[in-house]
Scaffold this motif. Structure first.
Motif, PDB file in Angstrom:
ATOM      1  N   TYR A   1      60.950  97.734  -2.402  1.00 37.93           N
ATOM      2  CA  TYR A   1      60.692  96.419  -2.984  1.00 37.93           C
ATOM      3  C   TYR A   1      59.252  96.392  -3.462  1.00 37.93           C
ATOM      4  O   TYR A   1      58.319  96.341  -2.671  1.00 37.93           O
ATOM      5  CB  TYR A   1      60.953  95.307  -1.975  1.00 37.93           C
ATOM      6  N   GLY A   2      59.076  96.405  -4.785  1.00 41.96           N
ATOM      7  CA  GLY A   2      57.732  96.468  -5.344  1.00 41.96           C
ATOM      8  C   GLY A   2      57.184  95.141  -5.784  1.00 41.96           C
ATOM      9  O   GLY A   2      56.064  95.073  -6.303  1.00 41.96           O
ATOM     10  N   GLY A   3      57.932  94.054  -5.612  1.00 41.05           N
ATOM     11  CA  GLY A   3      57.477  92.768  -6.100  1.00 41.05           C
ATOM     12  C   GLY A   3      57.675  91.657  -5.099  1.00 41.05           C
ATOM     13  O   GLY A   3      58.142  90.566  -5.463  1.00 41.05           O
ATOM     14  N   LEU A   4      57.351  91.897  -3.844  1.00 39.98           N
ATOM     15  CA  LEU A   4      57.493  90.870  -2.807  1.00 39.98           C
ATOM     16  C   LEU A   4      56.169  90.141  -2.588  1.00 39.98           C
ATOM     17  O   LEU A   4      55.096  90.632  -2.948  1.00 39.98           O
ATOM     18  CB  LEU A   4      57.955  91.511  -1.501  1.00 39.98           C
ATOM     19  N   TRP A   5      56.279  88.983  -1.972  1.00 36.35           N
ATOM     20  CA  TRP A   5      55.097  88.169  -1.694  1.00 36.35           C
ATOM     21  C   TRP A   5      55.098  87.742  -0.230  1.00 36.35           C
ATOM     22  O   TRP A   5      56.153  87.480   0.348  1.00 36.35           O
ATOM     23  CB  TRP A   5      55.079  86.919  -2.577  1.00 36.35           C
ATOM     24  N   MET A   6      53.907  87.677   0.337  1.00 35.80           N
ATOM     25  CA  MET A   6      53.760  87.241   1.724  1.00 35.80           C
ATOM     26  C   MET A   6      52.759  86.086   1.758  1.00 35.80           C
ATOM     27  O   MET A   6      51.622  86.214   1.298  1.00 35.80           O
ATOM     28  CB  MET A   6      53.282  88.407   2.596  1.00 35.80           C
TER      29      MET A   6
ATOM     30  N   PRO B   1      54.693 101.987   6.631  1.00 36.64           N
ATOM     31  CA  PRO B   1      54.271 100.597   6.462  1.00 36.64           C
ATOM     32  C   PRO B   1      53.902 100.294   5.010  1.00 36.64           C
ATOM     33  O   PRO B   1      53.507 101.168   4.254  1.00 36.64           O
ATOM     34  CB  PRO B   1      53.058 100.484   7.374  1.00 36.64           C
ATOM     35  N   ALA B   2      53.973  98.998   4.651  1.00 35.14           N
ATOM     36  CA  ALA B   2      53.846  98.597   3.261  1.00 35.14           C
ATOM     37  C   ALA B   2      52.410  98.670   2.766  1.00 35.14           C
ATOM     38  O   ALA B   2      51.454  98.523   3.534  1.00 35.14           O
ATOM     39  CB  ALA B   2      54.370  97.176   3.093  1.00 35.14           C
ATOM     40  N   ASN B   3      52.278  98.888   1.456  1.00 31.94           N
ATOM     41  CA  ASN B   3      51.013  98.654   0.767  1.00 31.94           C
ATOM     42  C   ASN B   3      50.922  97.171   0.411  1.00 31.94           C
ATOM     43  O   ASN B   3      51.938  96.532   0.100  1.00 31.94           O
ATOM     44  CB  ASN B   3      50.931  99.482  -0.514  1.00 31.94           C
TER      45      ASN B   3
ATOM     46  N   VAL C   1      53.241  92.555  -1.831  1.00 26.37           N
ATOM     47  CA  VAL C   1      53.648  93.575  -0.866  1.00 26.37           C
ATOM     48  C   VAL C   1      54.587  94.581  -1.537  1.00 26.37           C
ATOM     49  O   VAL C   1      55.540  94.192  -2.222  1.00 26.37           O
ATOM     50  CB  VAL C   1      54.368  92.938   0.347  1.00 26.37           C
ATOM     51  N   ARG C   2      54.297  95.866  -1.359  1.00 30.55           N
ATOM     52  CA  ARG C   2      55.216  96.940  -1.760  1.00 30.55           C
ATOM     53  C   ARG C   2      55.762  97.550  -0.475  1.00 30.55           C
ATOM     54  O   ARG C   2      55.065  98.270   0.231  1.00 30.55           O
ATOM     55  CB  ARG C   2      54.484  98.002  -2.585  1.00 30.55           C
TER      56      ARG C   2
END
Length: 900
Positions: free
Chosen positions: A324-329, A239-241, A382-383
């Motif tokens: 993906y180290g530069g996502l947004w939620m 799961p993501a950080n 989100v990473r």
């Protein structure tokens, strides 16, 4: 004693399939003049003033060797720094290079039948060893001395000349299989040869070979030593950080015992992922090579030859799913309803946040949203690693060919040869398992993708739709060459009992290089591949050269050789390089020899013209914002500690050539019958070394190398591909440049003993060893010297000792042999670890079952030695260094060869 006990060069077998002829003056009892690598003069006495190692391919095949890469890994003078397994996680095209003396593969000249072939089209460093037509080889000659005075650029460390059969009649069929004791890595190979026509009687000969080889990959789960420590740690897990500006959360923390190989992070609220479990150890390969050669006698003294060879090597590797180290939620979907996956949202499928979240958060913590991205108050960064999309894979289709037409013979007392050749290397890079970054970004923003748990049907369908691949990049290199040389014996000027000899030659060469991204695919995959869609590298140049060599017997015991070469390059100018060699044989039991020369290497077209591109570093700390792994106030750990930053790579049109001085001095003696011992001391001194600084070097000393650390307006280095290039890009500048100097010296030792055992046959014992007394280099001109022997410094270690020792027994229809290889220990990249010595043992048994049929059974790595543990981070595999050790383990092989 030399004349009685030493047999011809091509027949001497030594260590690890190598022949220690480097040191052994084999006074061949033949009147036919031959040409040996390192000299342009054809002569009856094949021994020269320079050390040459001759490798007999027939003996190597008995030892289970099936590729040129395996040949090079058995030579003690070679420091192998790139093998085909380095394609894993890197765009190398599956290439393998040879590196004599450890000074770089670009400074080892590789020839096929004495002439150049095209360099690997991806980086132009050197020819790919996997492209050499292995089945057609008769022997390999390795000149362990600088040879720019004869061959020009790239020959600073030495020359490796792969020599095929010149004439072949009849037929030959070989089939074989290699089966490791553990999963993965099985290989199959077969080759067929044919030939007809007797050149001496019928005036012609035509022959050809076809070679097929296929090898299965070894995955990251196929070897137990992958569990020695969690390798390839990445802060982009599943799961993501997630975070907003300070603390980092993860639903699996603090235990991080999720089955996707999570590892706890200091602080207890987030997790890293051990990506090495998803990374292949070796590639899946399919290699096809063929060669066709025809020779026609024209009169008594002239032969015309047409030769073609072609090789296709298709290699496929797999690495972990896209990070993906530069996502947004956002907290809400576009329709205003709660995002069901946002941490803490009520009534949905969200997780309970384990870090404080601010519903009014509006700053992106140093991360710049992409155009078209609308962020709502309270969003989180989100990473996320897209495990639902499966493993990423890279397939390189590597094609090499050469067409050559030549004429040779004797005219007016001169031995002559002339040829024109066209050489080409083409590489197509295909990828799969990647994703359209634009779609993934929107899927996360719009609440379709669940970064913390299993996907629902809509999420699975969305991720599957975002998956893509295709032809990412294409590379092509061409070399067209016209060359000619003549040589002859002159008079006995000093009454030495044999005449002086002279050679004169010339060469014209045109080099072309082009490398380009396939824009439609690269545009969609830039976030996950780092390949700039606008990437285009190309260049061309012409090279004209003239050289001469003069060998003069001064007395019956002393011979002096003088040589020199003038090269003119259309893109950087002229260079002249001389050489002097001395051969002194005071009696039949002792030979003393030595040489001194200057050398050069022109910057490759790639080093000059490669387009500038941004890619990821390894997982590192920012030494300013996160010294010793602890973030300074105001700098969040998630953006500065144990992360991947952006680095700029590319060419430099202002590069100067590398220049060198080299010297060898050796003796060969026979203390008793059937025993020959050779000792060669060698020195190489380089200046203006071309290379790119290692990220570890730059980050390890930010004061000295501060000019290579370019921070954005916030004082940060960028952690994602969305920011670079751009005004907010922080990066490491690791483009090609002229660094400082390199000094290397050492000793080569070779021993050969043969003994007849009467009715029990005969035995041959050999040792081939290299001891490095010094290897030091500078990161910049006039900078401090970094010591590299026995220490991982910069991007690799240099071994203090390398050995190969053989024992071979033959009796009637039976033969048996064993080969032991050894590499000494060294201090690892993290000096808290010492990489242990690496020793393996191979053995085989051969049987001539009937006329023309030979069967061979063997075991490689008889003791099932695992690669020694290494904490290196230079290449993609973890837990060991694939440049210097084989992950296969014990392997059984069977060969059947039938000649008719």
């Amino acid at each position: 004693m030399f004349k009685k006990t030493l047999i011809s060069r091509a027949a001497l077998l030594a260590v690890g399939g190598t022949v220690a002829l480097a040191a052994m003056p084999s006074l061949a009892q033949t009147s036919q003049r031959v040409e040996i690598t390192g000299s342009a003069i054809k002569r009856v006495d094949a021994e020269t003033a320079v050390p040459v190692t001759v490798i007999k391919i027939e003996e190597l095949k008995a030892q289970g060797v099936t590729s040129v890469e395996q040949i090079m890994s058995s030579l003690s003078a070679v420091q192998m720094t790139q093998g085909s397994s380095q394609q894993v996680g890197a765009g190398t095209g599956g290439a393998a290079f040879a590196d004599l003396r450890g000074i770089g593969s670009s400074k080892t000249l590789v020839l096929l039948n004495g002439r150049r072939i095209a360099n690997n089209a991806i980086d132009g460093a050197a020819p790919d060893l996997n492209m050499i037509p292995f089945a057609a080889l008769a022997r390999v000659e390795v000149l362990r001395d600088g040879a720019s005075s004869l061959y020009g650029t790239d020959a600073i460390g030495g020359v490796i000349n792969f020599i095929t059969s010149k004439e072949f009649t009849g037929g030959s069929v070989t089939v074989g299989m290699d089966v490791p004791a553990e999963s993965g890595g099985k290989s199959r190979n077969a080759n067929v040869g044919f030939g007809f026509g007797d050149l001496s009687k019928q005036g012609f000969n035509v022959f050809g070979f076809i070679d097929l080889a296929k090898t299965d990959q070894i995955t990251g789960l196929d070897r137990p030593f992958n569990s020695r420590f969690p390798g390839g740690l990445s802060p982009t897990p599943f799961p993501a950080n997630y975070f907003q500006g300070g603390a980092v959360g993860n639903p699996a923390a603090p235990n991080c015992n999720d089955p996707s190989f999570l590892v706890p992070v200091t602080g207890g609220t987030s997790c890293n992922i051990a990506t090495s479990k998803f990374v292949d150890y070796t590639a899946k390969t399919e290699r096809t090579s063929a060669m066709l050669r025809g020779t026609l006698r024209l009169g008594q003294d002239h032969n015309a030859t047409v030769e073609w060879f072609g090789t296709r090597n298709e290699s496929t590797t797999g690495i972990a799913a896209v990070p993906y180290g530069g996502l947004w939620m956002n907290p809400r979907k576009p329709d205003g309803t709660p995002n069901p996956y946002y941490p803490g949202n009520p009534g949905g499928l969200s997780i309970t946040p384990n870090i404080p979240l601010d519903p009014n958060f509006v700053r992106a913590a140093g991360m710049t949203p992409r155009p078209g991205v609308t962020l709502q108050p309270g969003f989180v960064n989100v990473r996320w690693r897209a495990l639902a999309g499966g493993q990423r894979s890279n397939t390189s289709v590597n094609d090499q060919q050469r067409l050559l037409a030549g004429l040779e013979g004797v005219l007016g007392g001169w031995d002559y040869q002339a040829a024109i050749s066209y050489n080409e290397n083409k590489i197509k890079e295909l990828v799969s398992g990647y994703s359209d970054g634009n779609k993934i970004t929107q899927g996360m923003l719009n609440g379709i993708i669940n970064p913390f748990g299993p996907q629902d049907a809509a999420g699975d369908a969305f991720i599957a739709d975002a998956l893509m691949g295709g032809n990412l990049q294409n590379h092509k290199g061409k070399v067209t060459t016209v060359d000619t040389r003549v040589s002859r014996e002159l008079g006995d000027w000093f009454g030495a009992g044999r005449g002086a000899a002279l050679a004169v030659g010339g060469e014209f060469r045109r080099e072309d290089f082009k490398s380009a991204a396939n824009r439609p695919v690269a545009e969609l995959l830039i976030a996950s591949t780092g390949v700039d869609p606008n990437s285009l590298s190309e260049g061309t140049r012409n090279v004209t050269a003239f050289y001469t060599e003069l060998s003069v017997p001064v007395t019956k015991q002393l011979e002096v050789t003088l040589a020199g070469r003038f090269d003119k390059y259309s893109d950087f100018g002229n260079t002249t390089n001389p050489k002097i060699g001395i051969r002194f044989q005071p009696n039949k039991d002792l030979l003393v020899r030595g040489s001194f020369s200057t050398g050069f290497r022109a910057p490759s077209l790639y080093e000059l013209n490669a387009s500038q591109a941004y890619t990821n570093t390894g997982t590192v700390d920012d030494p300013v914002n996160c010294p010793n792994g602890v973030p300074i106030p105001g700098k969040p750990a998630v953006l500065n500690c144990e992360v991947q930053f952006q680095r700029l790579t590319g060419g430099n049109l202002d590069l100067k050539p590398e220049k060198s001085k080299s010297m060898t001095m050796g003796i060969v003696f026979e203390p008793m019958a059937n025993l020959s011992v050779g000792v060669d001391l060698w020195w190489v001194q380089l200046k203006d070394t071309i290379g790119a600084l290692s990220e570890n070097t730059v980050l390890g000393d930010p004061t000295t190398f501060g000019r290579y650390i370019n921070r954005n307006a916030s004082g940060d280095l960028s952690t994602d591909g969305f920011s670079c290039p751009g005004n907010n890009c922080g990066y490491l500048d690791l483009r090609q440049q002229n660094l400082g100097g390199t000094n290397a010296n050492g000793v080569d030792l070779s021993v050969l003993f043969r003994k007849g055992l009467g009715s029990m046959g005969s035995v041959t014992l050999g040792l081939n060893s290299t001891y490095m007394t010094k290897f030091e280099y500078q990161d910049y001109k006039d900078g401090p010297w970094n010591q590299n022997v026995g220490v991982y410094s910069g991007s690799n270690p240099v071994f203090r000792w390398q050995h190969a020792a053989t024992a071979t027994w033959m009796m009637g229809a039976w033969s048996a042999g064993a080969t032991a290889y050894y590499k000494s220990s060294y201090v690892d990249q993290d000096p808290s670890n010492t990489v242990s010595q690496y020793a393996t043992l191979d053995a085989y048994l051969g049987w001539n079952a009937m006329k023309g049929l030979k069967l061979t059974f063997g075991i490689k790595n008889l003791t099932d030695r695992d690669p020694p543990y290494s904490n290196q981070g230079e290449v993609f595999q973890a837990n060991y260094d694939p440049r210097f050790a084989d992950p296969t383990g014990r392997k059984y092989y069977l060969r059947a060869n039938y000649n008719f």
